[in-house]
Design an enzyme around this catalytic site. Structure first.
Site, PDB file in Angstrom:
ATOM      1  N   HIS A   1       9.358   5.314  -7.530  1.00 37.42           N
ATOM      2  CA  HIS A   1       8.717   6.522  -7.021  1.00 37.42           C
ATOM      3  C   HIS A   1       9.593   7.720  -7.394  1.00 37.42           C
ATOM      4  O   HIS A   1      10.831   7.646  -7.315  1.00 37.42           O
ATOM      5  CB  HIS A   1       8.555   6.428  -5.505  1.00 37.42           C
ATOM      6  CG  HIS A   1       7.792   7.559  -4.911  1.00 37.42           C
ATOM      7  ND1 HIS A   1       8.361   8.792  -4.678  1.00 37.42           N
ATOM      8  CD2 HIS A   1       6.502   7.657  -4.498  1.00 37.42           C
ATOM      9  CE1 HIS A   1       7.471   9.600  -4.146  1.00 37.42           C
ATOM     10  NE2 HIS A   1       6.334   8.938  -4.020  1.00 37.42           N
TER      11      HIS A   1
ATOM     12  N   ASP B   1      10.536  10.501  -6.021  1.00 35.14           N
ATOM     13  CA  ASP B   1      11.532  10.920  -5.044  1.00 35.14           C
ATOM     14  C   ASP B   1      12.679   9.916  -4.958  1.00 35.14           C
ATOM     15  O   ASP B   1      13.844  10.298  -4.773  1.00 35.14           O
ATOM     16  CB  ASP B   1      10.900  11.097  -3.666  1.00 35.14           C
ATOM     17  CG  ASP B   1       9.917  12.252  -3.614  1.00 35.14           C
ATOM     18  OD1 ASP B   1      10.099  13.225  -4.381  1.00 35.14           O
ATOM     19  OD2 ASP B   1       8.958  12.178  -2.827  1.00 35.14           O
ATOM     20  N   LYS B   2      12.357   8.641  -5.094  1.00 30.91           N
ATOM     21  CA  LYS B   2      13.408   7.619  -5.035  1.00 30.91           C
ATOM     22  C   LYS B   2      14.238   7.582  -6.319  1.00 30.91           C
ATOM     23  O   LYS B   2      15.424   7.262  -6.286  1.00 30.91           O
ATOM     24  CB  LYS B   2      12.779   6.253  -4.767  1.00 30.91           C
ATOM     25  CG  LYS B   2      12.454   6.026  -3.315  1.00 30.91           C
ATOM     26  CD  LYS B   2      13.714   5.803  -2.529  1.00 30.91           C
ATOM     27  CE  LYS B   2      13.707   6.572  -1.247  1.00 30.91           C
ATOM     28  NZ  LYS B   2      15.027   6.723  -0.641  1.00 30.91           N
TER      29      LYS B   2
ATOM     30  N   GLU C   1      21.924  17.313  -5.474  1.00 36.82           N
ATOM     31  CA  GLU C   1      20.465  17.259  -5.449  1.00 36.82           C
ATOM     32  C   GLU C   1      19.948  16.967  -6.861  1.00 36.82           C
ATOM     33  O   GLU C   1      20.543  17.408  -7.849  1.00 36.82           O
ATOM     34  CB  GLU C   1      19.874  18.580  -4.968  1.00 36.82           C
ATOM     35  CG  GLU C   1      20.452  19.093  -3.664  1.00 36.82           C
ATOM     36  CD  GLU C   1      20.070  18.253  -2.469  1.00 36.82           C
ATOM     37  OE1 GLU C   1      19.093  17.481  -2.572  1.00 36.82           O
ATOM     38  OE2 GLU C   1      20.740  18.364  -1.433  1.00 36.82           O
TER      39      GLU C   1
ATOM     40  N   GLU D   1      27.097  20.971  -4.915  1.00 37.90           N
ATOM     41  CA  GLU D   1      28.518  21.253  -4.779  1.00 37.90           C
ATOM     42  C   GLU D   1      29.341  19.970  -4.810  1.00 37.90           C
ATOM     43  O   GLU D   1      28.927  18.961  -4.230  1.00 37.90           O
ATOM     44  CB  GLU D   1      28.794  21.959  -3.447  1.00 37.90           C
ATOM     45  CG  GLU D   1      28.127  23.308  -3.316  1.00 37.90           C
ATOM     46  CD  GLU D   1      28.572  24.014  -2.053  1.00 37.90           C
ATOM     47  OE1 GLU D   1      28.541  25.242  -2.029  1.00 37.90           O
ATOM     48  OE2 GLU D   1      28.970  23.323  -1.094  1.00 37.90           O
TER      49      GLU D   1
ATOM     50  N   LYS E   1       3.707   2.336  -4.052  1.00 41.28           N
ATOM     51  CA  LYS E   1       3.781   2.662  -2.634  1.00 41.28           C
ATOM     52  C   LYS E   1       3.097   1.543  -1.851  1.00 41.28           C
ATOM     53  O   LYS E   1       2.173   0.895  -2.354  1.00 41.28           O
ATOM     54  CB  LYS E   1       3.081   3.993  -2.327  1.00 41.28           C
ATOM     55  CG  LYS E   1       3.645   5.185  -3.062  1.00 41.28           C
ATOM     56  CD  LYS E   1       2.874   6.461  -2.763  1.00 41.28           C
ATOM     57  CE  LYS E   1       3.266   7.036  -1.429  1.00 41.28           C
ATOM     58  NZ  LYS E   1       2.698   8.400  -1.229  1.00 41.28           N
TER      59      LYS E   1
ATOM     60  N   PHE F   1      -3.991   3.540 -11.888  1.00 41.55           N
ATOM     61  CA  PHE F   1      -2.667   4.123 -11.636  1.00 41.55           C
ATOM     62  C   PHE F   1      -1.807   3.861 -12.877  1.00 41.55           C
ATOM     63  O   PHE F   1      -0.856   3.099 -12.842  1.00 41.55           O
ATOM     64  CB  PHE F   1      -2.052   3.496 -10.389  1.00 41.55           C
ATOM     65  CG  PHE F   1      -0.813   4.189  -9.868  1.00 41.55           C
ATOM     66  CD1 PHE F   1      -0.237   5.263 -10.525  1.00 41.55           C
ATOM     67  CD2 PHE F   1      -0.212   3.733  -8.701  1.00 41.55           C
ATOM     68  CE1 PHE F   1       0.903   5.889 -10.040  1.00 41.55           C
ATOM     69  CE2 PHE F   1       0.930   4.342  -8.206  1.00 41.55           C
ATOM     70  CZ  PHE F   1       1.490   5.415  -8.870  1.00 41.55           C
TER      71      PHE F   1
ATOM     72  N   ASP G   1       4.169  12.961 -10.907  1.00 42.79           N
ATOM     73  CA  ASP G   1       4.477  13.814  -9.760  1.00 42.79           C
ATOM     74  C   ASP G   1       5.975  14.079  -9.762  1.00 42.79           C
ATOM     75  O   ASP G   1       6.769  13.155  -9.933  1.00 42.79           O
ATOM     76  CB  ASP G   1       4.063  13.115  -8.465  1.00 42.79           C
ATOM     77  CG  ASP G   1       4.125  14.036  -7.255  1.00 42.79           C
ATOM     78  OD1 ASP G   1       4.289  15.249  -7.435  1.00 42.79           O
ATOM     79  OD2 ASP G   1       4.015  13.524  -6.119  1.00 42.79           O
ATOM     80  N   ALA G   2       6.376  15.316  -9.567  1.00 43.20           N
ATOM     81  CA  ALA G   2       7.802  15.636  -9.544  1.00 43.20           C
ATOM     82  C   ALA G   2       8.488  14.953  -8.370  1.00 43.20           C
ATOM     83  O   ALA G   2       7.880  14.704  -7.325  1.00 43.20           O
ATOM     84  CB  ALA G   2       8.002  17.151  -9.457  1.00 43.20           C
TER      85      ALA G   2
ATOM     86  N   ARG H   1      13.318  13.542   0.048  1.00 46.16           N
ATOM     87  CA  ARG H   1      11.952  13.773   0.544  1.00 46.16           C
ATOM     88  C   ARG H   1      11.339  12.533   1.187  1.00 46.16           C
ATOM     89  O   ARG H   1      10.187  12.583   1.614  1.00 46.16           O
ATOM     90  CB  ARG H   1      11.042  14.257  -0.592  1.00 46.16           C
ATOM     91  CG  ARG H   1      11.285  15.688  -0.972  1.00 46.16           C
ATOM     92  CD  ARG H   1      10.053  16.352  -1.545  1.00 46.16           C
ATOM     93  NE  ARG H   1       9.556  15.698  -2.738  1.00 46.16           N
ATOM     94  CZ  ARG H   1       8.688  16.252  -3.574  1.00 46.16           C
ATOM     95  NH1 ARG H   1       8.229  17.468  -3.327  1.00 46.16           N
ATOM     96  NH2 ARG H   1       8.278  15.618  -4.647  1.00 46.16           N
ATOM     97  N   LYS H   2      12.068  11.443   1.261  1.00 42.66           N
ATOM     98  CA  LYS H   2      11.523  10.226   1.862  1.00 42.66           C
ATOM     99  C   LYS H   2      12.385   9.773   3.028  1.00 42.66           C
ATOM    100  O   LYS H   2      12.778   8.611   3.147  1.00 42.66           O
ATOM    101  CB  LYS H   2      11.417   9.124   0.793  1.00 42.66           C
ATOM    102  CG  LYS H   2      10.280   9.375  -0.194  1.00 42.66           C
ATOM    103  CD  LYS H   2       8.925   9.263   0.459  1.00 42.66           C
ATOM    104  CE  LYS H   2       7.763   9.596  -0.461  1.00 42.66           C
ATOM    105  NZ  LYS H   2       7.616  11.047  -0.670  1.00 42.66           N
TER     106      LYS H   2
ATOM    107  N   LYS I   1      24.880  12.744  -0.535  1.00 43.96           N
ATOM    108  CA  LYS I   1      25.892  13.293   0.361  1.00 43.96           C
ATOM    109  C   LYS I   1      27.038  12.307   0.554  1.00 43.96           C
ATOM    110  O   LYS I   1      26.812  11.117   0.807  1.00 43.96           O
ATOM    111  CB  LYS I   1      25.273  13.621   1.719  1.00 43.96           C
ATOM    112  CG  LYS I   1      24.173  14.660   1.642  1.00 43.96           C
ATOM    113  CD  LYS I   1      23.509  14.896   2.985  1.00 43.96           C
ATOM    114  CE  LYS I   1      22.382  15.931   2.860  1.00 43.96           C
ATOM    115  NZ  LYS I   1      21.684  16.137   4.138  1.00 43.96           N
TER     116      LYS I   1
ATOM    117  N   LYS J   1      29.584  14.093   5.451  1.00 45.94           N
ATOM    118  CA  LYS J   1      28.361  14.720   5.948  1.00 45.94           C
ATOM    119  C   LYS J   1      27.776  13.827   7.043  1.00 45.94           C
ATOM    120  O   LYS J   1      27.343  12.709   6.794  1.00 45.94           O
ATOM    121  CB  LYS J   1      27.326  14.869   4.841  1.00 45.94           C
ATOM    122  CG  LYS J   1      27.631  15.679   3.579  1.00 45.94           C
ATOM    123  CD  LYS J   1      28.716  16.624   3.555  1.00 45.94           C
ATOM    124  CE  LYS J   1      28.755  17.388   2.228  1.00 45.94           C
ATOM    125  NZ  LYS J   1      29.917  17.062   1.412  1.00 45.94           N
TER     126      LYS J   1
ATOM    127  N   ASP K   1      25.066  14.010   8.533  1.00 42.31           N
ATOM    128  CA  ASP K   1      23.674  13.619   8.293  1.00 42.31           C
ATOM    129  C   ASP K   1      23.614  12.153   7.886  1.00 42.31           C
ATOM    130  O   ASP K   1      22.685  11.427   8.269  1.00 42.31           O
ATOM    131  CB  ASP K   1      23.072  14.457   7.158  1.00 42.31           C
ATOM    132  CG  ASP K   1      22.553  15.797   7.635  1.00 42.31           C
ATOM    133  OD1 ASP K   1      22.372  15.962   8.857  1.00 42.31           O
ATOM    134  OD2 ASP K   1      22.335  16.671   6.790  1.00 42.31           O
TER     135      ASP K   1
END
Length: 412
Positions: free
Chosen positions: A16, A18-19, A44, A57, A182, A256, A264-265, A270-271, A291, A295, A297
């Site tokens: 995918h 995003d992955k 990123e 960074e 998916k 598909f 798709d970008a 995002r997941k 990260k 961090k 997060d």
């Protein structure tokens, strides 16, 4: 808490878009931590048709130092080439060799730069000041007794379906599959336990000719793909959950063929619900991939999962949610919250756990990293099929260990 309901979670495959971005970002976290265990990374990634862009960074003096390597704009000689090779290798490993996205020919842009001095001065340890959190935020961890790995069943099986399909694609057992996919699993619960799968959705990118509808439709080949997917579901879910009640939606659009970053970008982070608990528990909002473990997060989300899993594994509750909060530059958490959702056992209380848990693990950024051995290049493998519910393997997925069980029981 309701005892009878239906619930759904989704997963996405390693292919995918995003992955793809998450795995690239985490491969670079591994690269920098491998050079310097104390490296700071906030990376990123953007992927789209035949293009990969990284930015963010870093602080990793063996690789980037504006004073020492000023003649190469801060980069050690050869390091930019190493980074590009790592990025292309991730895309190759996933399996992208398509006209719209190819590991060899996609354009690559590197916009990584040095870490902000203002962030560094707030986070670094100095004198009597302990290392502070890399950002403010809230983090949640969760565990429940729905599966052997103490994960929500809907997400657990959604991940398993796609991981099995990826294994078959890489091994050649399913040569008609392409990397993007998916899944979605809907389960019916009675008395809080999953009793039936009511709906299974799988959309998988495929070779030309395996479409049900459209220009390249071939009913026989689509039937082969459909039967294969149903076979994976039967192999993955417990037999007692599957019945005539189960409705399958396999490539419901009918075709598909165009997928991945060409379709798709993709962007890092995002997941986040796929990465955690599939919507069965709260999420603080922060992403993990790209990260380094200063961090919170990332590291505090890992330790809250670790604590919640040990609470459930110790038989102290059937469900457990834990929240931590931090302020940037401050070492100690601002708050610790425990919710047992009315499922506490053996006289356990949330209040007592809030007293005991900080005595078992120091919940500062450095304390978490030390306890869970996070300053190691272990992150690329976390970036597909969930960060939680995975088997602890040496230094990998240490937050899935249940080595606090005896100490928890003794303390309570």
């Amino acid at each position: 808490m309701r005892s009878n309901y239906t619930f759904t979670s989704e997963s996405v495959s390693e292919g995918h878009p995003d992955k793809v971005s998450d795995q690239i970002s985490d491969a670079l976290v591994d690269y920098f931590i491998g050079k310097d265990p104390e490296a700071r990374v906030a990376c990123e990634t953007l992927v789209t048709t035949q293009r990969i862009v990284i930015g963010g960074e870093i602080r990793c003096r063996p690789v980037y130092d504006e004073e020492k390597f000023s003649d190469t704009h801060g980069w050690a000689p050869g390091s930019r080439d190493e980074i590009e090779q790592i990025v292309r290798h991730v895309v190759q490993r996933i399996g992208y060799e398509q006209d719209g996205f190819h590991w060899q020919t996609a354009a690559f842009d590197n916009y990584l730069h040095g870490q902000s001095a203002h962030i560094a001065q707030g986070v670094d340890a100095a004198g009597n000041k302990d290392e502070g959190a890399g950002d403010q935020g809230i983090m949640f961890g969760f565990a429940c007794d729905e599966t052997p790995d103490l994960m929500p069943a809907t997400l657990y099986y959604s991940h398993k379906i796609l991981a099995k399909m990826a294994e078959d694609r890489h091994s050649g057992r399913a040569p008609f599959l392409e990397p993007d996919a998916k899944s979605q699993v809907t389960l019916r619960f009675e008395e809080g336990k999953p009793v039936a799968a009511t709906a299974i959705v799988v959309s998988t990118q495929h070779k030309q000719g395996y479409a049900e509808k459209g220009e390249h439709a071939n009913p026989a080949l689509y039937a082969e793909l459909r039967d294969y997917v149903k076979g994976v579901v039967a192999e993955t879910l417990p037999a007692e959950l599957l019945s005539d009640e189960t409705v399958y939606h396999i490539n419901p659009t009918g075709a598909f063929e165009i997928g991945g970053p060409d379709g798709d970008a993709g962007l890092t982070g995002r997941k986040i619900i796929v990465d955690t608990y599939g919507g069965a528990a709260p999420h603080g909002g922060g992403a993990f991939s790209g990260k380094d473990p200063t961090k919170v997060d990332r590291s505090a989300a890992y330790v809250t999962r670790y604590l919640a899993k040990n609470v459930v594994a110790a038989g102290l509750a059937k469900r457990c949610t834990i929240q931590l909060s931090y302020a940037i530059g401050v070492a100690e958490p601002l708050s610790l919250y425990v919710d047992l959702h009315g499922t506490e056992l053996n006289g356990t209380t949330a209040t007592k756990l809030e007293e005991v848990l900080p005595t078992l693990v120091r919940l500062t950024p450095r304390g978490i990293r030390t306890h869970l051995a996070l300053n190691k290049p272990i992150y690329e493998k976390t970036a597909a099929y969930g960060h939680f519910g995975r088997k602890a393997e040496g230094d990998l997925f240490t937050w899935e260990k249940t080595d606090l069980v005896d100490r928890l029981k003794a303390a309570l």
